[in-house]
Design an enzyme around this catalytic site. Structure first.
Site, mmCIF file in Angstrom:
data_model
loop_
_atom_site.group_PDB
_atom_site.id
_atom_site.type_symbol
_atom_site.label_atom_id
_atom_site.label_comp_id
_atom_site.label_asym_id
_atom_site.label_seq_id
_atom_site.Cartn_x
_atom_site.Cartn_y
_atom_site.Cartn_z
ATOM 1 N N HIS A 77 -26.574 1.758 -12.885
ATOM 2 C CA HIS A 77 -25.695 2.765 -12.282
ATOM 3 C C HIS A 77 -25.330 3.893 -13.232
ATOM 4 O O HIS A 77 -25.537 3.805 -14.434
ATOM 5 C CB HIS A 77 -24.425 2.110 -11.719
ATOM 6 C CG HIS A 77 -23.485 1.611 -12.770
ATOM 7 N ND1 HIS A 77 -23.639 0.391 -13.384
ATOM 8 C CD2 HIS A 77 -22.386 2.174 -13.319
ATOM 9 C CE1 HIS A 77 -22.664 0.212 -14.264
ATOM 10 N NE2 HIS A 77 -21.890 1.285 -14.263
ATOM 11 N N ASP A 79 -22.342 6.650 -14.532
ATOM 12 C CA ASP A 79 -20.900 6.886 -14.686
ATOM 13 C C ASP A 79 -20.630 8.388 -14.744
ATOM 14 O O ASP A 79 -21.199 9.088 -15.591
ATOM 15 C CB ASP A 79 -20.390 6.290 -16.004
ATOM 16 C CG ASP A 79 -20.123 4.797 -15.935
ATOM 17 O OD1 ASP A 79 -20.449 4.166 -14.927
ATOM 18 O OD2 ASP A 79 -19.567 4.275 -16.924
ATOM 19 N N HIS A 83 -14.777 8.833 -13.846
ATOM 20 C CA HIS A 83 -14.603 7.381 -14.010
ATOM 21 C C HIS A 83 -13.468 7.083 -14.985
ATOM 22 O O HIS A 83 -12.835 6.036 -14.876
ATOM 23 C CB HIS A 83 -15.919 6.784 -14.515
ATOM 24 C CG HIS A 83 -15.932 5.303 -14.697
ATOM 25 N ND1 HIS A 83 -15.312 4.431 -13.819
ATOM 26 C CD2 HIS A 83 -16.480 4.524 -15.664
ATOM 27 C CE1 HIS A 83 -15.503 3.186 -14.240
ATOM 28 N NE2 HIS A 83 -16.187 3.215 -15.354
HETATM 29 MN MN MN Z 1 -19.882 2.079 -14.993
#
Ligand code: MN
Length: 267
Positions: A77, A79, A83
């Protein structure tokens, strides 16, 4: 203009005949894939889950589809700066507002796999990076910094998260390394094989979780749970990493891959 003179057509031809190869940096999303475990007082990351709606049966005789559920930070994934609290007021800080050009950027691969094999808590420092540059050449600006740890080989084993009584034990950068990469190399972000851009013990660092804090506070990105970084050359690959366009999303699972020169002697 002939096709040979058109750089995009030339690129397409090179991909088609594998003069440029595509390396998959993505782990398969499944309910077994490990997710980060935070201290118990905090909310937790969900595993991937999938429920069949129909599969050529009474619920849909000619079609197959599933309902899926996960956290924005499940599996391989991306970021986004939003975040982290340090990036919460930056412009273009969520996955739906990041400039598209940043989803396609060159990478430099720093191999710390030998150090990590000896020490699960290995920390990469500014001093290490400067020594690395003396050996391999300058870390270019505006690049993804990919940390090859070979940690992806532990996917499917408890060694991947490496949880002990005092929390997780996995490698990452210290504050000096992240500051160097952000402020002196203007990196696109940090790309890692481990479950987070920070080391497993980084909750206790100063500042806590320096990679998240410093990267996202400066508008930089993270890529986690990558694989196949050992198949990339030190210099000259391009990472294509385009997260889902989630409104105000803090991150997203994604299919991330790299373009590499098929003629590279290093490979
Ligand atoms: Mn993350």
């Amino acid at each position: 203009m002939t096709s040979k003179e058109n750089i995009l057509i030339s690129l397409a031809e090179k991909i088609s005949n594998e003069d440029i190869r595509i390396i998959d940096l993505t782990n398969t999303l499944s309910s077994e894939f490990p997710v980060i475990v935070l201290p118990p007082e905090f909310g937790q990351c969900d595993h991937f889950s999938m429920e069949t709606i129909s599969k050529y049966d009474d619920n849909g005789p000619a079609w197959y589809w599933n309902k899926i559920s996960m956290n924005e930070h499940t599996g391989t994934h991306f970021d986004a700066p939003a975040h982290w609290v340090t990036g919460k007021d930056l412009p273009n800080n969520s996955v739906d507002s990041i400039p598209l050009k940043n989803f396609m950027a060159p990478a430099v691969v720093i191999d710390i796999s030998k150090e990590c094999a000896k020490n699960s808590d290995f920390l990469i420092t500014k001093k290490f990076l400067i020594g690395w540059e003396e050996q391999y050449g300058q870390i270019p600006k505006n690049h993804w910094i990919a940390l090859r740890t070979d940690w992806h080989k532990f996917v499917g084993s408890p060694k991947y998260l490496n949880m002990q009584n005092d929390g997780a034990h996995s490698p990452g950068p210290d504050k000096s390394a992240v500051e160097y990469l952000v402020h002196e190399k203007n990196c696109i972000g940090l790309a890692v094989e481990t479950v987070g851009t920070d080391a497993g013990q980084a909750f206790d660092f100063d500042p806590p979780l320096p990679a998240h804090s410093i990267l996202h506070g400066n508008g930089k990105y993270g890529l986690q749970c990558l694989r196949n970084l050992d198949k990339l050359p030190t210099f000259g690959s391009i990472i294509v990493a385009n997260p889902l366009k989630i409104e105000n999303g803090s991150g997203s699972p994604l299919r991330v891959f790299a373009l590499v020169d098929g003629q590279n002697d290093e490979l």
